[in-house]
Structure formats: structure tokens, C-alpha cells
Design an enzyme around this catalytic site. Sequence first.
Site, PDB file in Angstrom:
ATOM      1  N   GLY A 179       1.137  -1.244  -0.050  1.00  0.00           N
ATOM      2  CA  GLY A 179       0.532   0.136  -0.333  1.00  0.00           C
ATOM      3  C   GLY A 179       0.923   1.058   0.149  1.00  0.00           C
ATOM      4  O   GLY A 179       1.795   1.158   0.210  1.00  0.00           O
ATOM      5  N   ALA A 267       0.194  -1.648   4.787  1.00  0.00           N
ATOM      6  CA  ALA A 267      -0.349  -0.532   5.033  1.00  0.00           C
ATOM      7  C   ALA A 267      -1.244  -0.020   3.565  1.00  0.00           C
ATOM      8  O   ALA A 267      -1.585   1.114   3.224  1.00  0.00           O
ATOM      9  CB  ALA A 267       0.398   1.099   4.802  1.00  0.00           C
ATOM     10  N   VAL A 268      -3.045  -0.570   3.979  1.00  0.00           N
ATOM     11  CA  VAL A 268      -4.088  -1.054   2.910  1.00  0.00           C
ATOM     12  C   VAL A 268      -4.918  -0.225   2.972  1.00  0.00           C
ATOM     13  O   VAL A 268      -6.033  -0.418   2.846  1.00  0.00           O
ATOM     14  CB  VAL A 268      -4.227  -1.903   2.761  1.00  0.00           C
ATOM     15  N   HIS A 443      12.168  37.392   0.411  1.00  0.00           N
ATOM     16  CA  HIS A 443      13.313  36.573  -0.337  1.00  0.00           C
ATOM     17  C   HIS A 443      15.194  35.981   0.855  1.00  0.00           C
ATOM     18  O   HIS A 443      14.913  36.923   1.672  1.00  0.00           O
ATOM     19  CB  HIS A 443      14.053  37.343  -0.809  1.00  0.00           C
TER      20      HIS A 443
HETATM   21  P1  NAI Z   1      -4.710   5.355   2.253  1.00  0.00           P
HETATM   22  O1  NAI Z   1      -6.140   4.923   1.710  1.00  0.00           O
HETATM   23  O2  NAI Z   1      -4.229   5.901   1.916  1.00  0.00           O
HETATM   24  O3  NAI Z   1      -3.705   3.693   1.056  1.00  0.00           O
HETATM   25  C1  NAI Z   1      -3.490   2.847   1.350  1.00  0.00           C
HETATM   26  C2  NAI Z   1      -2.828   2.331  -0.399  1.00  0.00           C
HETATM   27  O4  NAI Z   1      -2.888   0.779  -0.827  1.00  0.00           O
HETATM   28  C3  NAI Z   1      -3.736   2.710  -1.908  1.00  0.00           C
HETATM   29  O5  NAI Z   1      -3.166   3.147  -2.771  1.00  0.00           O
HETATM   30  C4  NAI Z   1      -3.858   1.821  -1.982  1.00  0.00           C
HETATM   31  O6  NAI Z   1      -4.673   1.697  -3.802  1.00  0.00           O
HETATM   32  C5  NAI Z   1      -3.224   0.741  -1.846  1.00  0.00           C
HETATM   33  N1  NAI Z   1      -3.803  -0.885  -1.358  1.00  0.00           N
HETATM   34  C6  NAI Z   1      -5.108  -1.697  -1.497  1.00  0.00           C
HETATM   35  N2  NAI Z   1      -4.508  -2.812  -1.504  1.00  0.00           N
HETATM   36  C7  NAI Z   1      -3.785  -3.737  -1.491  1.00  0.00           C
HETATM   37  C8  NAI Z   1      -3.605  -4.194  -2.328  1.00  0.00           C
HETATM   38  N3  NAI Z   1      -4.115  -6.209  -2.136  1.00  0.00           N
HETATM   39  N4  NAI Z   1      -1.519  -4.372  -2.531  1.00  0.00           N
HETATM   40  C9  NAI Z   1      -1.586  -3.236  -2.501  1.00  0.00           C
HETATM   41  N5  NAI Z   1      -1.962  -1.736  -2.377  1.00  0.00           N
HETATM   42  C10 NAI Z   1      -3.190  -1.891  -2.266  1.00  0.00           C
HETATM   43  O7  NAI Z   1      -4.326   3.990   3.733  1.00  0.00           O
HETATM   44  P2  NAI Z   1      -2.927   4.093   4.485  1.00  0.00           P
HETATM   45  O8  NAI Z   1      -2.102   5.138   3.537  1.00  0.00           O
HETATM   46  O9  NAI Z   1      -3.234   2.873   4.965  1.00  0.00           O
HETATM   47  O10 NAI Z   1      -3.821   5.570   5.585  1.00  0.00           O
HETATM   48  C11 NAI Z   1      -5.053   5.386   5.965  1.00  0.00           C
HETATM   49  C12 NAI Z   1      -5.834   6.588   6.563  1.00  0.00           C
HETATM   50  O11 NAI Z   1      -4.524   7.800   7.578  1.00  0.00           O
HETATM   51  C13 NAI Z   1      -5.628   7.292   4.984  1.00  0.00           C
HETATM   52  O12 NAI Z   1      -6.954   7.828   5.209  1.00  0.00           O
HETATM   53  C14 NAI Z   1      -4.560   8.294   5.063  1.00  0.00           C
HETATM   54  O13 NAI Z   1      -5.269   9.448   4.810  1.00  0.00           O
HETATM   55  C15 NAI Z   1      -4.396   8.603   6.365  1.00  0.00           C
HETATM   56  N6  NAI Z   1      -3.173   8.812   7.056  1.00  0.00           N
HETATM   57  C16 NAI Z   1      -2.967  10.079   6.141  1.00  0.00           C
HETATM   58  C17 NAI Z   1      -2.145  10.594   6.685  1.00  0.00           C
HETATM   59  C18 NAI Z   1      -1.609  12.387   6.838  1.00  0.00           C
HETATM   60  O14 NAI Z   1      -1.659  12.959   6.346  1.00  0.00           O
HETATM   61  N7  NAI Z   1      -0.202  12.566   6.469  1.00  0.00           N
HETATM   62  C19 NAI Z   1       0.149   9.828   7.360  1.00  0.00           C
HETATM   63  C20 NAI Z   1      -0.981   8.545   7.426  1.00  0.00           C
HETATM   64  C21 NAI Z   1      -2.748   8.732   7.094  1.00  0.00           C
END
Ligand code: NAI
Length: 464
Positions: A179, A267-268, A443
Site C-alpha cells: 500500500g 498499509a492498505v 527573499h
Molecule cells: P490509503 O487508503 O491512503 O492508502 C492505501 C493504499 O493501499 C492505496 O494506495 C491502495 O490502492 C493500496 N492498496 C490497497 N490494497 C492493496 C493491495 N492488496 N496491494 C497493494 N496495494 C493496495 O491508506 P493508508 O495509507 O493506510 O492510510 C490510512 C488513512 O490514514 C488514510 O485515510 C490516510 O489519508 C490517513 N493518513 C494520513 C496521513 C497524513 O495525512 N500524512 C498519514 C498516515 C495516514
Amino acid sequence: MAKTFDVIVLGGGPAGYVCAIRAAQLGLSTAVIEREKLGGVCVNVGCIPSKALLHSAYVAKLVKHDAKTLGVNVGDVKLDLGAAVRHSRKASEQNSKGVEFLLKKHKVTIVNGDGKLQTARKVKVGKDTYSASKGVVIATGTRVKGLAQIGLEINKTTVISSDEALFLQQAPQSLAIIGAGAVGCEFTDIFNAFDSKVTLIEVLPRILPLEDHESSEAITRSFEKRKIQVLAGAKVKGAEVTEAMVTLDVEAGGKAQKIEVEKVLMAVGRALNTESIGLEDAGVTLTDQGFVAVDQNLKTAADGIYAIGDIAGPPMLAHKGSREGVFVAEVLAGQKPRPIRYDNVPSVTYCHPEVASIGLTEEQCKKQKLDYVVGKFPLSANGRARVALETEGFVKIIRDKRYGEILGAHIVASHASELIHELTVARENEYTVEEVDLAIHAHPTLSEAVAEAVLDSLGRVIHM
Ligand code: NAI
């Protein structure tokens, strides 16, 4: 202890505790029910500790690669993930205590326990029942999840989630991260800096798939330069998990391959905490995607019950939840707050360089057949970025061709998380690109790259 309040908030994360503070500011007697530490996932096992580790990762990169050039010889660099984790825990604990202090300062009652909704604005915690005269606000958030269907259930040793990754005392020799959203890319950065061999696997055609394609491409290039293996458009077909390692069956680019690693970090996405809190008994309904169904005032199907934060729908971001908390508190106090602009929530991924964005991507502009102009400025042409040896990245502005409205902005830069807010304020107030240019930018600053991108969209860039 009094058991009747004006407002009861279920969940003490960034949505819930902010809601409680705002409600108390407005003179409402308020209680927060939290079963774990105050501050929720964000403070305890999310935003705060991960940013602490990302800062350690940044310092590691700085001393390994740039310190000598900058005239600072540090000798042999020894990395100590355990120490970095200790620092991150301290930061989390300080923030969690800070939340407790703020709630107490505002005379919010803190109830420690598992809350379960009942009918008629009542919440049960153990044997006690608490009632709210104005409203109950659900803010129970999310938790980590694995992929049990392909054998990747989180076992906390070889198949881990961010919950475990944040506590590792040693970086694994090899790590596959499945992910490539914010979590995946941020941990890729951390473990690469701490010398793990990282493979990042994303099922969609590019990493950070929700960002503008140029941001995804820039981070892919940056990761690959650091010898991170990036597999996008890759499907994990199965996994063999032992006590010592994991073998993944991955199909990428039409080719099947086996990837053997010491650990896999899942991280999915995250699972919603909507079970076992009595939603059904209280008459609260869910959407087809599993979020709590809410109206424009964030009220659920049940009278006097509101939902905010991750469980109320995307984007699942702390700052969106906090704003919803303020909004609902004001509604409960009888005010008419301005509707939340869900199309103007900034998104940031804190890998290095950082990725930040607001509004539409170029692909979305194309899809919506908008008449737009792109302005772009590379960090390599910015003086402040050059002196810091942080020249990776760019600022990209997408403006409406006729009226100069800022349709979207995308920044890949060392401090993109800070730079994006100028454009967030601009969009919130409907400033045009011309109006952003009118403001003199100091700047030398990275912010000049924003001003130059704006100028580029107007055909008047100076430093390129
Ligand atoms: P996410 O939903 O943003 O990303 C998960 C990713 O995993 C997606 O790109 C998806 O296409 C991929 N994926 C899903 N199934 C898969 C598979 N079987 N094989 C390979 N790839 C696959 O979720 P994430 O990154 O786990 O974060 C969770 C939540 O927490 C999200 O809503 C995110 O926005 C939030 N978050 C925000 C942060 C920030 O604002 N900096 C930091 C961490 C999390």
C-alpha cells in the site's frame, strides 16, 4: 460525578477532543468518553510519533549524505532506531498529556472507558449511564487492518501494521510495505533512512495514487534514487508467512515474482470503528461504504446523535475531523457555522521531500473538461532550496484560464506541508493567482517558489 451533560463526545481523538473544547468554550457542559489514551490514533500511534520518526529519518539522511558538503564532519554515522522510537514516544506522551490538560482547563469531564450508545442520547460506560441534553457526538475513528484473504493477517511479528512499526527497536534488514498511500510512503522513507532494504508495493498504477501524477512521479524518482524498489500496478497474489520471514507472490508488469522479506508492513487503509458501539440500537445507519450516514449538519439518522472524523466519511484526516468537531459543537450551541468546504482540505504526505496538495489534480481538471493553465516552478531554481541542498521537487499551480481561480495546487518540496497553506487560504477566500502574486514574498524563502509558480501560470515567471 454528574451523569447528565449538554454534550457527550464518544472518542478523544483530534475530532472528539476538539469538539469537546469548542463545546465547552460555548458554555455547554461536556464529557469525553475515551477507552485508551487521550489524543486518539493521531497523537498516540499516528500523526505525531510517525512525524517524530520521519524527522529522525531526515536527520539520518542529512548527516549521511549532506553534512560533509555543508562543512560538518560527523565521522561514522550510527543509527539507533530504538532511540528514535523513544523520542517519538516522548512526543506522543507530551501531546496526550497536553490534550488532558486542555480538556481539564475547559472543565470538560473525562470518562475513561468503553462507551456504548443507547436510545435517547444516552451512553453506557460499564455500569454507568450518561445522558446528553443536546447531543451525543460519535468520533470513534479507525484502526489498522491486514489482508486476511491473501494470508496477510497482522500477526505483529512478521506481518505488522503501523501500530507495531512505530515501536520497533531495530530496523528489519528487509521490509515489504503493501500500500503506497500516506502510511506506506511515510514508513518507506523512515525504514530506508534506517537502512532497511524496502520494497513498496501498490496495486494501483502509481504510488500516492490520489495525488497529481507529477507528484507521484517525483516521489517514485526520489525513492528509486535511494534504492527503494517501487512496484506500482502490482498485485500481491498470496503470501507464505513463517515465524522468521514472509514470501510474497507478486505480479507486476505481467511478470510473477517472489519477494522474500523479514517483515511485511500492511498499509492498505484502515478499518472503521463502527462495531460494538451500539450504533444499530441507537438508530444510527451506515452508508454503502460503511461510514456513518450523516446530513449536512453531520447529524446521523438518530435524533440528537452526530458523527465526526474518520467514521463520518473521507478524507480521513485529523484536521478534517477537528474542523468537523468545531462545526458540530457550534451547531449544538445553536449557531449556524459556515459549511465545511470538503474540496479545500489540504493533504500532506510527510516523506522526504514532502507532498502536499489542495483542490483538483490535473487529471481531475481534464476529466471535468475544465479550461485550465498550469504554472510550475522547480525547487532547483529556488535559492533557499539550493543552500539547503533540498532541490528535489516543484510547485505546480493549476488555474482557471479565464478567471485565474486556483483550481488545484501540488507541491513536492522539503517543507511542502507548510507551503501549502498559502494556497489553502487563497482558495478558501477565492483569491485569484493575480491576488497571490500581489502579496510580496520574502527573499530568500521556499515560498518564493509558490509565487513563481503563480507567475508561471500567468506567463510571467522571473527566475526561470
Ligand atoms: P490509503 O487508503 O491512503 O492508502 C492505501 C493504499 O493501499 C492505496 O494506495 C491502495 O490502492 C493500496 N492498496 C490497497 N490494497 C492493496 C493491495 N492488496 N496491494 C497493494 N496495494 C493496495 O491508506 P493508508 O495509507 O493506510 O492510510 C490510512 C488513512 O490514514 C488514510 O485515510 C490516510 O489519508 C490517513 N493518513 C494520513 C496521513 C497524513 O495525512 N500524512 C498519514 C498516515 C495516514
